[in-house]
Design a protein around this motif. Structure first.
Motif, short mmCIF file in Angstrom:
data_model
loop_
_atom_site.label_atom_id
_atom_site.label_comp_id
_atom_site.label_asym_id
_atom_site.label_seq_id
_atom_site.Cartn_x
_atom_site.Cartn_y
_atom_site.Cartn_z
N TRP A 1 12.60 2.90 1.96
CA TRP A 1 11.68 3.76 1.21
C TRP A 1 11.72 3.44 -0.28
CZ3 TRP A 1 11.72 7.04 -2.85
CH2 TRP A 1 10.57 7.83 -3.05
N TRP A 2 12.93 3.33 -0.85
CA TRP A 2 13.04 3.03 -2.28
C TRP A 2 12.43 1.68 -2.61
CZ3 TRP A 2 14.03 6.15 -6.18
CH2 TRP A 2 14.72 7.34 -5.96
N THR A 3 12.64 0.69 -1.74
CA THR A 3 12.05 -0.63 -1.97
C THR A 3 10.54 -0.54 -1.92
OG1 THR A 3 14.00 -1.81 -1.13
CG2 THR A 3 11.88 -2.97 -1.03
N TRP A 4 10.01 0.24 -0.98
CA TRP A 4 8.55 0.44 -0.91
C TRP A 4 8.05 1.13 -2.17
CZ3 TRP A 4 6.21 5.40 -0.58
CH2 TRP A 4 4.81 5.37 -0.45
N ALA A 5 8.73 2.18 -2.60
CA ALA A 5 8.29 2.93 -3.78
C ALA A 5 8.31 2.09 -5.04
CB ALA A 5 9.18 4.17 -3.97
N ALA A 6 9.18 1.09 -5.07
CA ALA A 6 9.31 0.23 -6.25
C ALA A 6 8.53 -1.07 -6.13
CB ALA A 6 10.78 -0.09 -6.50
N SER A 7 7.63 -1.14 -5.15
CA SER A 7 6.94 -2.40 -4.86
C SER A 7 5.64 -2.59 -5.62
CB SER A 7 6.66 -2.50 -3.36
OG SER A 7 5.71 -1.51 -2.95
N GLU A 8 5.25 -1.62 -6.45
CA GLU A 8 4.00 -1.71 -7.21
C GLU A 8 4.21 -1.30 -8.65
OE1 GLU A 8 0.72 -2.53 -6.47
OE2 GLU A 8 1.37 -3.30 -4.51
N GLY B 1 -1.79 3.58 0.82
CA GLY B 1 -1.66 2.50 1.80
C GLY B 1 -1.00 1.24 1.26
N ARG B 2 -0.58 1.26 0.01
CA ARG B 2 0.00 0.06 -0.61
C ARG B 2 1.29 -0.37 0.08
NH1 ARG B 2 -2.87 -2.83 -4.71
NH2 ARG B 2 -4.41 -1.36 -5.53
N ASN B 3 1.32 -1.62 0.51
CA ASN B 3 2.54 -2.26 1.03
C ASN B 3 3.22 -1.50 2.17
OD1 ASN B 3 2.34 -4.34 -0.99
ND2 ASN B 3 3.16 -2.88 -2.47
N GLN B 4 2.45 -0.77 2.95
CA GLN B 4 3.05 -0.03 4.05
C GLN B 4 3.53 -0.99 5.15
OE1 GLN B 4 3.81 3.06 4.29
NE2 GLN B 4 2.51 4.21 2.86
N PRO B 5 4.75 -0.78 5.67
CA PRO B 5 5.22 -1.59 6.80
C PRO B 5 4.45 -1.21 8.06
CG PRO B 5 6.78 0.15 6.31
CD PRO B 5 5.75 0.19 5.21
N LYS B 6 4.61 -1.99 9.12
CA LYS B 6 3.85 -1.73 10.34
C LYS B 6 4.52 -0.70 11.25
CE LYS B 6 1.58 -6.24 10.48
NZ LYS B 6 1.33 -7.47 11.27
N ASP B 7 5.82 -0.49 11.09
CA ASP B 7 6.54 0.36 12.03
C ASP B 7 6.78 1.78 11.54
OD1 ASP B 7 8.26 -0.62 10.06
OD2 ASP B 7 10.02 -0.45 11.35
N VAL B 8 6.44 2.07 10.28
CA VAL B 8 6.60 3.41 9.73
C VAL B 8 5.65 3.56 8.55
CG1 VAL B 8 8.46 2.69 8.17
CG2 VAL B 8 8.30 5.10 8.85
N TRP B 9 5.19 4.80 8.31
CA TRP B 9 4.29 5.06 7.18
C TRP B 9 5.04 5.96 6.21
CZ3 TRP B 9 -0.61 3.10 6.39
CH2 TRP B 9 -1.33 3.64 5.31
N ARG C 1 -3.16 14.83 -2.68
CA ARG C 1 -3.54 13.50 -2.24
C ARG C 1 -4.24 13.53 -0.89
NH1 ARG C 1 2.46 11.32 -3.69
NH2 ARG C 1 2.18 11.06 -5.95
N THR C 2 -5.21 12.65 -0.73
CA THR C 2 -5.91 12.45 0.53
C THR C 2 -5.54 11.07 1.03
OG1 THR C 2 -7.75 13.86 -0.16
CG2 THR C 2 -8.16 12.31 1.64
N CYS C 3 -5.10 10.98 2.28
CA CYS C 3 -4.57 9.71 2.78
C CYS C 3 -4.95 9.51 4.25
CB CYS C 3 -3.06 9.72 2.63
SG CYS C 3 -2.23 8.19 3.11
N THR C 4 -5.38 8.31 4.59
CA THR C 4 -5.67 7.95 5.98
C THR C 4 -4.49 7.18 6.54
OG1 THR C 4 -8.06 7.86 5.59
CG2 THR C 4 -7.22 6.67 7.51
N VAL C 5 -4.00 7.63 7.68
CA VAL C 5 -2.80 7.07 8.30
C VAL C 5 -3.17 6.44 9.64
CG1 VAL C 5 -0.50 7.61 9.19
CG2 VAL C 5 -1.40 8.85 7.21
N PRO C 6 -2.69 5.25 9.95
CA PRO C 6 -2.98 4.64 11.25
C PRO C 6 -2.34 5.43 12.38
CG PRO C 6 -1.31 3.37 10.09
CD PRO C 6 -1.84 4.37 9.11
N GLY C 7 -2.97 5.44 13.53
CA GLY C 7 -2.43 6.16 14.67
C GLY C 7 -1.24 5.43 15.27
#
Length: 225
Positions: free
Chosen positions: A70-77, A93-101, A113-119
Motif C-alpha cells: 500500500w505504501w509503495t502504491w501511495a508513493a508511486s505518483e 485508478g493510478r498504478n493499481q495492481p491486478k489482485d487488489v484495489w 471521491r467517486t471511483c470505479t472499481v473492477p469487479g
C-alpha cells in the motif's frame, strides 16, 4: 493516510513533508524516510452486510505485505496525480495492481471521491497509519481510532502495532518525499474487503490519532466481474 508536515495524508506523519509527521528541522534524510503517516480512520466492529460483499472467504494479505504494497502504491505518483492528494477520485485508478484495489486516505483533510472499481477484486485501505520506528508506532497506535462504514454497515478493522516493511516510491512524491527504497516499521488500522457485488456502494472512512485526522467519503461503482 494520513497528515503531518505538509501532506502525507496517507502518511500521517511523514517525515520531511510527507504524510504525516515529519521530524524536526534537524532530522537527517534517513530519519525522514522512516516516518510517514497516512490515514483514513479506524475504530472497528461489525462485519459488512452480505448484500454488499460477495464473499468473506477471500485470501487476505499478511499485515507486512499489505503495508509494504500500500505504501509503495501511495508513493508511486507525484503530487499532481497522487491518489492521496486526489480531491475527487479521478486518480483512484493510478498504478493499481491486478489482485487488489487500494483506496487512499488524505493528508489530514476531508475528501469526497467517486471511483470505479473492477469487479472480482478485493479492496484494502488504512483508516489511519504510520511509517516510522517502533517507538513512534507504539505512541501513534496508543491513540489510534477510526471507523469504516460500507453501505451503512460498520465493518471490521485490523490493528497492526508494528511490522517491518519495505517502501519504494517515485522521486518527489508527496507521501514519502523520496524515490529511494527504505525499510521501516509500519503500523495502523487497516481494512481488507472481499470483492464487492457489482453496482453502486458508499464507503465512509474516518481515522484519528493524536492531532491527525482523516475523513474520506467514497462513492464506488463496481463493474461486473
Amino acid at each position: 493516510m494520513n497528515g503531518g508536515i505538509g501532506r502525507a495524508g496517507l502518511v500521517g506523519m511523514m517525515l520531511a513533508a510527507l504524510v504525516g509527521c515529519g521530524g524536526s528541522s534537524g532530522d537527517s534524510d534517513d530519519s525522514a524516510k522512516a516516518k510517514a503517516k497516512a490515514g483514513a480512520g479506524a475504530r472497528t466492529t461489525a462485519a459488512a452486510s452480505e448484500s454488499s460483499v460477495a464473499s468473506a472467504s477471500q485470501d487476505r494479505l499478511s499485515s507486512d505485505v499489505l503495508q509494504s504494497r500500500w505504501w509503495t502504491w501511495a508513493a508511486s505518483e507525484p503530487e499532481a496525480t497522487n491518489p492521496v492528494a486526489d480531491e475527487d477520485g479521478r486518480e483512484c485508478g493510478r498504478n493499481q495492481p491486478k489482485d487488489v484495489w487500494f483506496l487512499a486516505g488524505t493528508f489530514g483533510t476531508r475528501a469526497e471521491r467517486t471511483c470505479t472499481v473492477p469487479g472480482g477484486v478485493p479492496l484494502a485501505f488504512p483508516l489511519v497509519n504510520l511509517v516510522a520506528d517502533p517507538a513512534d508506532c507504539a505512541e501513534f497506535m496508543s491513540a489510534a481510532e477510526g471507523s469504516a462504514v460500507l453501505d451503512g454497515e460498520e465493518i471490521d478493522a485490523e490493528t497492526s502495532r508494528g511490522e517491518t516493511i519495505s517502501v519504494d516510491g517515485v522521486a518527489g512524491n508527496p507521501v514519502t518525499g523520496t524515490g529511494e527504497r527504505f525499510t521501516a516499521t509500519g503500523c495502523g488500522l487497516w481494512v481488507q474487503l472481499p470483492p464487492l457485488r457489482s453496482g453502486k456502494h458508499t464507503l465512509e472512512i474516518r481515522g484519528r490519532s493524536q492531532d491527525f485526522s482523516v475523513a474520506v467519503d467514497y462513492a464506488l461503482t463496481v463493474e461486473s466481474a
